[in-house]
Design a protein around this motif. Structure first.
Motif, PDB file in Angstrom:
ATOM      1  N   LEU B  15       0.826  -1.197   0.000  1.00 23.55           N
ATOM      2  CA  LEU B  15       0.000   0.000   0.000  1.00 23.55           C
ATOM      3  C   LEU B  15       0.866   1.255   0.000  1.00 23.55           C
ATOM      4  O   LEU B  15       2.028   1.227   0.382  1.00 23.55           O
ATOM      5  CB  LEU B  15      -0.890   0.014   1.238  1.00 23.55           C
ATOM      6  CG  LEU B  15      -1.940  -1.086   1.320  1.00 23.55           C
ATOM      7  CD1 LEU B  15      -2.505  -1.171   2.728  1.00 23.55           C
ATOM      8  CD2 LEU B  15      -3.046  -0.845   0.302  1.00 23.55           C
ATOM      9  N   ARG B  18      -1.111   7.334   0.539  1.00 22.02           N
ATOM     10  CA  ARG B  18      -2.377   7.930   0.124  1.00 22.02           C
ATOM     11  C   ARG B  18      -3.559   7.045   0.474  1.00 22.02           C
ATOM     12  O   ARG B  18      -4.601   7.524   0.931  1.00 22.02           O
ATOM     13  CB  ARG B  18      -2.351   8.198  -1.380  1.00 22.02           C
ATOM     14  CG  ARG B  18      -3.646   8.739  -1.960  1.00 22.02           C
ATOM     15  CD  ARG B  18      -3.489   9.121  -3.428  1.00 22.02           C
ATOM     16  NE  ARG B  18      -2.607   8.229  -4.163  1.00 22.02           N
ATOM     17  CZ  ARG B  18      -2.953   7.013  -4.635  1.00 22.02           C
ATOM     18  NH1 ARG B  18      -4.172   6.550  -4.453  1.00 22.02           N
ATOM     19  NH2 ARG B  18      -2.080   6.264  -5.281  1.00 22.02           N
ATOM     20  N   GLN B  19      -3.377   5.753   0.316  1.00 20.00           N
ATOM     21  CA  GLN B  19      -4.469   4.825   0.608  1.00 20.00           C
ATOM     22  C   GLN B  19      -4.751   4.735   2.106  1.00 20.00           C
ATOM     23  O   GLN B  19      -5.900   4.686   2.530  1.00 20.00           O
ATOM     24  CB  GLN B  19      -4.116   3.440   0.045  1.00 20.00           C
ATOM     25  CG  GLN B  19      -3.932   3.463  -1.457  1.00 20.00           C
ATOM     26  CD  GLN B  19      -3.387   2.125  -1.990  1.00 20.00           C
ATOM     27  OE1 GLN B  19      -2.180   1.901  -1.952  1.00 20.00           O
ATOM     28  NE2 GLN B  19      -4.265   1.267  -2.452  1.00 20.00           N
TER      29      GLN B  19
END
Lengths: 93, 93
Positions: B15, B18-19
DNA sequence: AGTACATTTGTCCTTTTAAGGACAAGAACA
DNA sequence: TGTTCTTGTCCTTAAAAGGACAAATGTACT
């Protein structure tokens, strides 16, 4: 922990809370709370107390810090684990 | 300590910040700071992060606590002494 | 039992500091 | 160049520190 030490010191010097309070410029309730770990002891007051009781600040400091640590880990069941992690982290440096 | 763990977890899940930021409802700067131990991670966020990374909160908790302890003893040269005092105090109970 | 002093507890207030978070802008990097 | 990550500054709200005061409790003495 710190409170107990402070009380011991006061009594071994044959002093009563009123006298300590006067020396610090606070009331006796305040002193009582410090001795019962109900109020945090500021670094400045620690210094004054050390002088007043004729011990070095360095003697008191570990207990003072320990008290702060205790309030952080207080009531966490992984406290011991956490402390060990910090110990290893510290002497890595 | 905690930050490093969080970063590892994020990357091992493939990941990007931002996620994670989206999942927590904050911006990426915030996430970055958490991963660099520049901002404290609240207990609530720790929970969200654990869920998001598919680990139990219990795994993270010791690191989270350790981080808090570290900020308290940080830069005190009697840190080790203090921690040992707390350890003995804890298993007295 | 009653007074005098010591200590503790609880509530309140004010001021200081820390948390939580947004935003902009600067590095890294692919 | 576009995306990710980092850093710094700022703001607002939420806690914690510092401390006063009153009232309760404890203790010792006569």
């Amino acid at each position: 922990m710190l409170g107990e030490k402070l009380k011991e010191l006061r009594e071994s010097n044959g002093l009563v809370q009123r006298q300590v309070a006067a020396a610090l410029g606070v009331d006796t309730a305040y002193v009582s709370k410090m001795e019962n770990n109900d109020k945090p002891v500021s670094r400045a007051k620690l210094k004054s107390l050390a002088k007043f009781y004729h011990v070095t600040e360095k003697t008191l400091l570990p207990y003072w810090l320990a008290e702060k640590v205790l309030t952080v880990v207080h009531n966490e069941d992984c406290a011991t684990d956490a402390l060990k992690i910090v110990l290893t982290e510290i002497d890595k440096k």
